[in-house]
Design an enzyme around this catalytic site. Structure first.
Site, PDB file in Angstrom:
ATOM      1  N   HIS A   1       0.821  -1.210   0.000  1.00  0.00           N
ATOM      2  CA  HIS A   1       0.000   0.000   0.000  1.00  0.00           C
ATOM      3  C   HIS A   1       0.859   1.266   0.000  1.00  0.00           C
ATOM      4  O   HIS A   1       0.463   2.280  -0.563  1.00  0.00           O
ATOM      5  CB  HIS A   1      -0.952  -0.010   1.198  1.00  0.00           C
ATOM      6  N   ASP A   2       2.020   1.196   0.646  1.00  0.00           N
ATOM      7  CA  ASP A   2       2.914   2.356   0.586  1.00  0.00           C
ATOM      8  C   ASP A   2       3.406   2.557  -0.849  1.00  0.00           C
ATOM      9  O   ASP A   2       3.333   3.652  -1.395  1.00  0.00           O
ATOM     10  CB  ASP A   2       4.104   2.144   1.537  1.00  0.00           C
TER      11      ASP A   2
ATOM     12  N   ASP B   1       7.560   5.425  -0.106  1.00  0.00           N
ATOM     13  CA  ASP B   1       8.137   6.592   0.561  1.00  0.00           C
ATOM     14  C   ASP B   1       7.644   6.758   1.987  1.00  0.00           C
ATOM     15  O   ASP B   1       7.806   7.821   2.583  1.00  0.00           O
ATOM     16  CB  ASP B   1       7.808   7.858  -0.239  1.00  0.00           C
TER      17      ASP B   1
ATOM     18  N   ASN C   1      -7.096   1.599   3.608  1.00  0.00           N
ATOM     19  CA  ASN C   1      -6.161   1.478   4.733  1.00  0.00           C
ATOM     20  C   ASN C   1      -6.825   1.516   6.099  1.00  0.00           C
ATOM     21  O   ASN C   1      -6.347   0.893   7.050  1.00  0.00           O
ATOM     22  CB  ASN C   1      -5.120   2.599   4.678  1.00  0.00           C
TER      23      ASN C   1
ATOM     24  N   VAL D   1       1.111   4.044  -3.758  1.00  0.00           N
ATOM     25  CA  VAL D   1       0.619   5.416  -3.630  1.00  0.00           C
ATOM     26  C   VAL D   1       1.824   6.320  -3.380  1.00  0.00           C
ATOM     27  O   VAL D   1       2.456   6.224  -2.332  1.00  0.00           O
ATOM     28  CB  VAL D   1      -0.393   5.523  -2.458  1.00  0.00           C
TER      29      VAL D   1
ATOM     30  N   HIS E   1      -1.594 -13.187  -0.418  1.00  0.00           N
ATOM     31  CA  HIS E   1      -2.845 -13.542   0.244  1.00  0.00           C
ATOM     32  C   HIS E   1      -2.823 -14.963   0.796  1.00  0.00           C
ATOM     33  O   HIS E   1      -3.861 -15.533   1.101  1.00  0.00           O
ATOM     34  CB  HIS E   1      -4.038 -13.315  -0.700  1.00  0.00           C
ATOM     35  N   THR E   2      -1.656 -15.496   0.954  1.00  0.00           N
ATOM     36  CA  THR E   2      -1.482 -16.775   1.642  1.00  0.00           C
ATOM     37  C   THR E   2      -1.352 -16.573   3.150  1.00  0.00           C
ATOM     38  O   THR E   2      -1.256 -17.538   3.918  1.00  0.00           O
ATOM     39  CB  THR E   2      -0.231 -17.502   1.093  1.00  0.00           C
TER      40      THR E   2
ATOM     41  N   THR F   1      -3.238 -23.024   5.573  1.00  0.00           N
ATOM     42  CA  THR F   1      -2.045 -22.644   6.352  1.00  0.00           C
ATOM     43  C   THR F   1      -2.073 -21.129   6.568  1.00  0.00           C
ATOM     44  O   THR F   1      -1.354 -20.383   5.905  1.00  0.00           O
ATOM     45  CB  THR F   1      -0.738 -23.039   5.614  1.00  0.00           C
TER      46      THR F   1
ATOM     47  N   SER G   1       4.808   7.259   2.965  1.00  0.00           N
ATOM     48  CA  SER G   1       3.700   8.219   3.077  1.00  0.00           C
ATOM     49  C   SER G   1       2.504   7.591   3.796  1.00  0.00           C
ATOM     50  O   SER G   1       1.696   8.296   4.398  1.00  0.00           O
ATOM     51  CB  SER G   1       3.294   8.737   1.695  1.00  0.00           C
TER      52      SER G   1
ATOM     53  N   ASP H   1      -6.183 -17.668   4.087  1.00  0.00           N
ATOM     54  CA  ASP H   1      -5.815 -19.020   3.666  1.00  0.00           C
ATOM     55  C   ASP H   1      -6.222 -19.978   4.777  1.00  0.00           C
ATOM     56  O   ASP H   1      -5.551 -20.062   5.807  1.00  0.00           O
ATOM     57  CB  ASP H   1      -4.300 -19.069   3.405  1.00  0.00           C
TER      58      ASP H   1
HETATM   59  C1  HEM Z   1      -3.916  -7.697  -6.668  1.00  0.00           C
HETATM   60  C2  HEM Z   1      -4.632  -6.801  -6.049  1.00  0.00           C
HETATM   61  C3  HEM Z   1      -4.942  -6.860  -4.595  1.00  0.00           C
HETATM   62  C4  HEM Z   1      -6.153  -6.662  -4.029  1.00  0.00           C
HETATM   63  C5  HEM Z   1      -7.452  -6.337  -4.758  1.00  0.00           C
HETATM   64  C6  HEM Z   1      -5.998  -6.830  -2.610  1.00  0.00           C
HETATM   65  C7  HEM Z   1      -7.023  -6.687  -1.686  1.00  0.00           C
HETATM   66  C8  HEM Z   1      -6.920  -7.013  -0.347  1.00  0.00           C
HETATM   67  C9  HEM Z   1      -8.003  -6.918   0.591  1.00  0.00           C
HETATM   68  C10 HEM Z   1      -9.399  -6.423   0.293  1.00  0.00           C
HETATM   69  C11 HEM Z   1      -7.534  -7.372   1.789  1.00  0.00           C
HETATM   70  C12 HEM Z   1      -8.319  -7.514   3.091  1.00  0.00           C
HETATM   71  C13 HEM Z   1      -8.321  -6.211   3.861  1.00  0.00           C
HETATM   72  C14 HEM Z   1      -9.278  -6.312   5.024  1.00  0.00           C
HETATM   73  O1  HEM Z   1     -10.485  -6.315   4.773  1.00  0.00           O
HETATM   74  O2  HEM Z   1      -8.842  -6.405   6.182  1.00  0.00           O
HETATM   75  C15 HEM Z   1      -6.155  -7.734   1.607  1.00  0.00           C
HETATM   76  C16 HEM Z   1      -5.353  -8.255   2.592  1.00  0.00           C
HETATM   77  C17 HEM Z   1      -4.004  -8.489   2.424  1.00  0.00           C
HETATM   78  N1  HEM Z   1      -3.265  -8.228   1.295  1.00  0.00           N
HETATM   79 FE1  HEM Z   1      -3.994  -7.718  -0.520  1.00  0.00          FE
HETATM   80  N2  HEM Z   1      -4.704  -7.128  -2.332  1.00  0.00           N
HETATM   81  C18 HEM Z   1      -4.002  -7.154  -3.507  1.00  0.00           C
HETATM   82  C19 HEM Z   1      -2.658  -7.352  -3.660  1.00  0.00           C
HETATM   83  C20 HEM Z   1      -1.785  -7.540  -2.609  1.00  0.00           C
HETATM   84  C21 HEM Z   1      -0.347  -7.501  -2.719  1.00  0.00           C
HETATM   85  C22 HEM Z   1       0.419  -7.179  -3.990  1.00  0.00           C
HETATM   86  C23 HEM Z   1       0.149  -7.763  -1.479  1.00  0.00           C
HETATM   87  C24 HEM Z   1       1.576  -7.823  -1.007  1.00  0.00           C
HETATM   88  C25 HEM Z   1       2.586  -8.096  -1.781  1.00  0.00           C
HETATM   89  C26 HEM Z   1      -0.987  -7.994  -0.601  1.00  0.00           C
HETATM   90  C27 HEM Z   1      -0.893  -8.381   0.714  1.00  0.00           C
HETATM   91  C28 HEM Z   1      -1.969  -8.551   1.560  1.00  0.00           C
HETATM   92  C29 HEM Z   1      -1.857  -9.095   2.901  1.00  0.00           C
HETATM   93  C30 HEM Z   1      -0.591  -9.643   3.543  1.00  0.00           C
HETATM   94  C31 HEM Z   1      -3.134  -9.048   3.456  1.00  0.00           C
HETATM   95  C32 HEM Z   1      -3.530  -9.444   4.887  1.00  0.00           C
HETATM   96  C33 HEM Z   1      -3.368  -8.217   5.781  1.00  0.00           C
HETATM   97  C34 HEM Z   1      -3.645  -8.429   7.248  1.00  0.00           C
HETATM   98  O3  HEM Z   1      -3.783  -9.574   7.683  1.00  0.00           O
HETATM   99  O4  HEM Z   1      -3.693  -7.427   7.977  1.00  0.00           O
HETATM  100  N3  HEM Z   1      -2.137  -7.830  -1.309  1.00  0.00           N
HETATM  101  N4  HEM Z   1      -5.814  -7.497   0.307  1.00  0.00           N
END
Ligand code: HEM
Ligand SMILES: *[C@@H]1O[C@H](CO)[C@@H](O)[C@H](O)[C@H]1NC(C)=O
Ligand SMILES: *[C@@H]1O[C@H](CO)[C@@H](O)[C@H](O)[C@H]1NC(C)=O
Ligand SMILES: *[C@@H]1O[C@H](CO)[C@@H](O)[C@H](O)[C@H]1NC(C)=O
Length: 315
Positions: free
Chosen positions: A63-64, A71, A92, A67, A190-191, A240, A73, A237
């Site tokens: 997210h950093d 940096d 966020n 946008v 998202h694993t 795991t 931000s 996931d």
């Molecule tokens: C491809 C487009 C992506 C979309 C649409 C997306 C969307 C989301 C959404 C909606 C959540 C859940 C937020 C919540 O409701 O609490 C999430 C969680 C997460 N995303 Fe993504 N994401 C994307 C790509 C990425 C990328 C590129 C990464 C890191 C390299 C990432 C890492 C994570 C992680 C680790 C979580 C879990 C966060 C937590 O447990 O606090 N995501 N994502």
């Protein structure tokens, strides 16, 4: 010596070309030799206590970087001059987590080398270390400075929402210089971690291509209409939940994923083939490389950035 060997190994792993570019792995090894170890120590303790903050920090890095570039931000708190920083943007707030760990890492680093290590690099190191502790992978490079611009509206403009289809996802990655392969590889994050129900409730009732068994489980955990005060979280996931592994890709194939954006990876033959390959084999090294590329988005230099004393406020 150990540090040099570690850097060298990292360079081979992330490919020598990257290391020789403007992103210098081990940038702080002369300016502040202990920096990376100090960060790793803080992150290790935090992740052992709660693996979820590790997931939070990996997401924070993404997210950093999407946008205003990587940096830091995303760390800036609201001020009278800027009451709506990125942190408060809908993607966020309130879901992004791990800020206290970044604060702790920064203050530990400031004790050993005041004013040397940027908050952006602390996020990058912390994301790398969190991934490492949750699995066993490598380091993104250091060398960026911190930005001064942080606008909530830009989170919506640049961060892809969970309902995006493949064309839209590819578009949002392309806008940041990442390609469709990077999209497939980075989605594997998202694993780990969790999601609030509000991010996927639209997929719990038909028509939906979510596995009906998963939809049933989630319907029991989520209110039909989540709102700000009633929005539980579930793991991403189910197999795991806290391991950085390739299980995500198996989940995508089995339609056991939360978001349209996850399921969308099957909607074109080339991305579906990549998913199948990662489900069968190694993903971690590709992920490490793609994280380095992510860390290279719109890198700031001393000219348009700064080394903040505290990550939440500009100097
Ligand atoms: C491809 C487009 C992506 C979309 C649409 C997306 C969307 C989301 C959404 C909606 C959540 C859940 C937020 C919540 O409701 O609490 C999430 C969680 C997460 N995303 Fe993504 N994401 C994307 C790509 C990425 C990328 C590129 C990464 C890191 C390299 C990432 C890492 C994570 C992680 C680790 C979580 C879990 C966060 C937590 O447990 O606090 N995501 N994502
Ligand atoms: C966000 O808002 C600022 C001013 O509040 C504006 O200058 C900027 O163009 C906006 N950015 C986007 C992506 O809408
Ligand atoms: C993706 O969504 C956009 C915007 O809604 C739409 O124009 C496009 O046709 C969709 N693409 C696919 C492959 O469904
Ligand atoms: C949120 O939903 C719950 C029930 O699901 C309801 O009791 C509560 O009043 C709602 N809160 C708001 C702020 O709408």
């Amino acid at each position: 010596m150990a540090a040099r060997v570690a850097i060298w190994v990292a360079c081979v792993l992330v490919m020598v070309a990257t290391c020789q570019g403007r992103l210098r792995v081990g940038y702080y090894h002369r300016k502040c030799p202990p920096a990376e170890y100090v960060v790793r120590d803080v992150v290790g303790k935090a992740v052992r206590q709660n693996p979820g903050v590790g997931a939070g920090i990996v997401r924070m890095f993404f997210h950093d970087c999407f946008v205003q570039g990587c940096d830091a931000s995303v760390l800036l708190d609201p001020t009278p001059a800027n009451p709506q920083p990125e942190k408060l943007g809908p993607p966020n707030f309130p879901s992004l987590r791990g800020f206290e760990v970044i604060d702790a890492a920064k203050s530990a680093v400031e004790k050993v080398c005041p004013g040397v290590v940027s908050c952006a690099d602390i996020i990058a190191f912390a994301a790398r270390d969190a991934s490492f502790f949750l699995s066993g992978h490598r380091r993104p490079p250091g060398g960026g400075s911190a930005g001064r611009v942080s606008l909530a509206n830009e989170t919506l403009a640049f961060l892809p929402p969970p309902f995006f289809n493949l064309t839209q996802l590819v578009g949002s990655f392309q806008a940041k210089g990442l390609d469709v392969d990077d999209l497939v590889v980075l989605s594997g994050a998202h694993t780990i971690g969790r999601s609030h129900c509000s991010s996927f409730t639209d997929r719990l009732s038909p028509p939906s291509d979510m596995n009906p068994a998963l939809a049933t489980v989630l319907r029991a955990k989520c209110p039909a209409n989540p709102n700000f005060t009633n929005d539980p979280t579930v793991v991403q996931d189910v197999v795991t939940p806290d391991a950085m592994d390739n299980q995500y890709y198996k989940n995508v194939l089995a339609k056991n994923v939360l978001f349209d954006s996850d399921a969308a990876l099957l909607s074109s033959p080339p991305t579906a083939a990549k998913v199948a390959a990662f489900a069968r084999g190694k993903w971690e090294r590709s992920f490490a490389r793609a994280m380095v590329k992510l860390g290279g988005i719109e890198v700031k230099t001393a000219a348009n950035g700064e080394i903040r004393r505290m990550c939440r406020i500009v100097n």
